[in-house]
Enzyme design. Sequence first.
Site, PDB file in Angstrom:
ATOM      1  N   ASP A 128       0.722  -1.068   0.001  1.00 56.60           N
ATOM      2  CA  ASP A 128      -0.222  -0.111   0.119  1.00 56.60           C
ATOM      3  C   ASP A 128       0.717   1.540   0.108  1.00 56.60           C
ATOM      4  OD1 ASP A 128      -2.676  -0.683  -0.143  1.00 56.60           O
ATOM      5  OD2 ASP A 128      -3.296  -0.185   2.224  1.00 56.60           O
ATOM      6  N   CYS A 182     -11.206 -13.642 -16.453  1.00 53.65           N
ATOM      7  CA  CYS A 182     -12.491 -14.041 -16.257  1.00 53.65           C
ATOM      8  C   CYS A 182     -13.757 -14.457 -17.268  1.00 53.65           C
ATOM      9  CB  CYS A 182     -13.872 -12.642 -15.800  1.00 53.65           C
ATOM     10  SG  CYS A 182     -12.376 -11.581 -14.484  1.00 53.65           S
ATOM     11  N   CYS A 185     -17.645 -14.503 -17.659  1.00 57.81           N
ATOM     12  CA  CYS A 185     -18.582 -13.385 -16.135  1.00 57.81           C
ATOM     13  C   CYS A 185     -18.368 -12.093 -15.809  1.00 57.81           C
ATOM     14  CB  CYS A 185     -17.630 -14.064 -14.791  1.00 57.81           C
ATOM     15  SG  CYS A 185     -18.383 -13.608 -13.266  1.00 57.81           S
ATOM     16  N   CYS A 188     -19.831  -9.384 -10.581  1.00 62.92           N
ATOM     17  CA  CYS A 188     -19.903  -7.455 -10.147  1.00 62.92           C
ATOM     18  C   CYS A 188     -19.959  -6.849 -10.785  1.00 62.92           C
ATOM     19  CB  CYS A 188     -18.117  -7.683 -10.073  1.00 62.92           C
ATOM     20  SG  CYS A 188     -16.885  -7.478 -11.621  1.00 62.92           S
ATOM     21  N   CYS A 192     -22.362  -3.840  -7.589  1.00 66.29           N
ATOM     22  CA  CYS A 192     -21.833  -2.630  -7.109  1.00 66.29           C
ATOM     23  C   CYS A 192     -23.034  -2.005  -6.950  1.00 66.29           C
ATOM     24  CB  CYS A 192     -21.180  -1.307  -8.279  1.00 66.29           C
ATOM     25  SG  CYS A 192     -20.365  -0.137  -7.835  1.00 66.29           S
ATOM     26  N   CYS A 208     -17.493   4.796  -5.633  1.00 67.56           N
ATOM     27  CA  CYS A 208     -17.359   3.757  -5.356  1.00 67.56           C
ATOM     28  C   CYS A 208     -17.216   4.233  -3.333  1.00 67.56           C
ATOM     29  CB  CYS A 208     -15.343   3.642  -5.396  1.00 67.56           C
ATOM     30  SG  CYS A 208     -15.714   1.648  -4.063  1.00 67.56           S
ATOM     31  N   CYS A 234     -16.478  -1.281   1.394  1.00 69.81           N
ATOM     32  CA  CYS A 234     -17.111  -1.913   0.869  1.00 69.81           C
ATOM     33  C   CYS A 234     -16.637  -3.593  -0.004  1.00 69.81           C
ATOM     34  CB  CYS A 234     -18.382  -1.274  -0.310  1.00 69.81           C
ATOM     35  SG  CYS A 234     -18.864  -1.830  -1.661  1.00 69.81           S
ATOM     36  N   CYS A 237     -18.904  -6.020  -4.663  1.00 72.11           N
ATOM     37  CA  CYS A 237     -17.916  -6.633  -6.174  1.00 72.11           C
ATOM     38  C   CYS A 237     -17.277  -7.635  -5.497  1.00 72.11           C
ATOM     39  CB  CYS A 237     -17.527  -5.479  -7.113  1.00 72.11           C
ATOM     40  SG  CYS A 237     -16.026  -4.629  -6.288  1.00 72.11           S
ATOM     41  N   CYS A 241     -17.894 -12.322  -6.722  1.00 73.88           N
ATOM     42  CA  CYS A 241     -17.370 -12.423  -7.555  1.00 73.88           C
ATOM     43  C   CYS A 241     -17.411 -14.040  -7.148  1.00 73.88           C
ATOM     44  CB  CYS A 241     -15.722 -12.023  -7.240  1.00 73.88           C
ATOM     45  SG  CYS A 241     -14.698 -13.241  -7.871  1.00 73.88           S
TER      46      CYS A 241
END
Length: 360
Positions: A128, A182, A185, A188, A192, A208, A234, A237, A241
Site C-alpha cells: 500500500d 474472467c 462472467c 461484479c 455494485c 465507489c 465495501c 463487488c 465474484c
Amino acid sequence: MTLETRLETAARAAGVAGFGIAGAEPFPEVRRELERRKAEGSHAGLTFTYNDPERSTDLRTSLRWAQSVVVVAWSYVDAAGSPGQATPGSGRVARFATEDHYRPLRRALGDLAAILRDAAWNAEVLVDDNRLVDRAAAVRAGVGWWGKSSMVLVPAAGPWVLLGSVVTDAALAATAPMRRDCGTCTACIPACPTGAIVAPGVLDARRCLARWAQAPGVIPVDYREAMGDRIYGCDDCLDACPPGFRALDRADGGGGRLDLLRVLSASDEELLAEFGHFYLPGRRPDVLRRNALVALGNNPGPGAVAAAVRYLTHDNWVLRAHAAWALGAMAGAEPRAGLVAGLAREDDPRVRVEIEAALR
Ligand code: B12
C-alpha cells in the site's frame, strides 16, 4: 536450492495464498491509465499512487537499484469471518479491515526480505505504498489476474487477498504470468450498488462507496442511502465474484459488525485504539463518526434518535450536517422535534440547508 525456491518455500510456509516474481521495469500502461483518470477526474481526487504517476509506475525512480519484485497475496477471509446479522443499530466493516490483516502480510514479507538481506541483497518491503501499484506488480508476477471489478483475483482465494511486495536488486528469475481471465462472467458489475464499475476492469472512484467511506468532508446526499450500514469499506463487488465463493464458505459468521452507538460515544483515543488500522485522512476519527451517523440513519436501533440529536450540537459542522440527515432518514415526531430545535440554534448555513432538507 536457488534463491527463488528458498523465497517461495518461505512464503508458502508463512501461509501466503499466492507467490510470484516480476522484473522491476516500469509499467507504462498503468501510468497512462493513472494520468487518464486524473485528467477525467475519475480518481476522485485521491492522492496515493495518483499523486505522481511517473514515480508510482517506475520503481527505479525511488529505488534506483531495483531489479526484481517478489509479490505475495495474503488471504484474509478466514480470519475476517463473514458479517453477522444486520441487527438494528449495528454497522458493518468490510472484511479486509475487520482487524489489521496487513500485519500477517507484512510479517511474511519481512521473512522474505530477511532471506534476501542474508544473501547480501538490498530488500525493501512495499505494501500500500505510493511507490508501486500493487495490483500491476501482482499481475506481472503471475500471482493472479485482473478481474472485471479491477480486483486482482487469485486461484482458490478469488478477490479476498491483500497484496504486497519485496523489491530487491537481486536479478531473480521471473514467474510466468497467469493464463486466466474472467471469461464471460460479469457478476461484479451489476453488483455494485452505485454503478462504480463503469467498464470491465475500470472503477470510477467517484462512485465507489469504499472511497466515500474514507473521504474527508461531506458524503454527497445521493450516496448516503447507498452507504447502508457500512462504516468502512465495501465488499459488494467482491461478494459477487464466483472465484471467491469457496473462500467465503470457509469464513464463519460474526465478523465486522459493531455497535454504532458505541462508535458515536467513544473518545478519539478509544476510536484510534480500536480502528487505528483504518485509513482515516489526517487520522481524524470524525470521519468514522460521520459514517456512523449515516449508518445510523439507514439502520437505526434503540437510542438512535437521542444519539443523532446529541450530534446536532457537535463542534464539527460536518457531523451536525450528517446528524441532521440521519434524523431525516429516521422520520417520525421525535427526530422532527430534534431537528426543529436544532434549526433554531444553528447558524452555519451549510448545516441549516441539511436540517431544512431533513424536515421536508
Ligand atoms: C487508491 C486505492 C483505492 C481506491 C480506488 C482507486 C482506483 N480505482 O484506483 C479506493 C479507495 C476506492 C479503493 C477501494 C478498494 N481497495 Co484499494 N487501493 C488503492 C491503492 C492505494 C492504489 C490503487 C491504484 O493505484 N489504482 C490505479 C488504477 C489505475 O489501478 P486499477 O484500478 O487496478 O486499474 C487497472 C485496471 O483498470 C486494468 N484494466 C484496464 N482496463 C481493463 C480491462 C479489463 C477487461 C480488465 C480485466 C482490467 C483492465 O488496468 C489498470 C491499470 O492499467 C492500492 C494500493 C497500491 N499501492 O497499489 C489499494 C488496493 C488496490 N486496494 C485494495 C483493496 C482490498 C480495496 C477494497 C477491496 C477495500 C474494500 N473492501 O473496501 C476496495 C475495492 C474497490 C475496487 N473494486 O477496486 C487492494 C486490492 C487487492 C486485490 N486483490 O486486488 C490493494 C492492492 C491494497 C493492497 N495492498 O492489497 N482502493
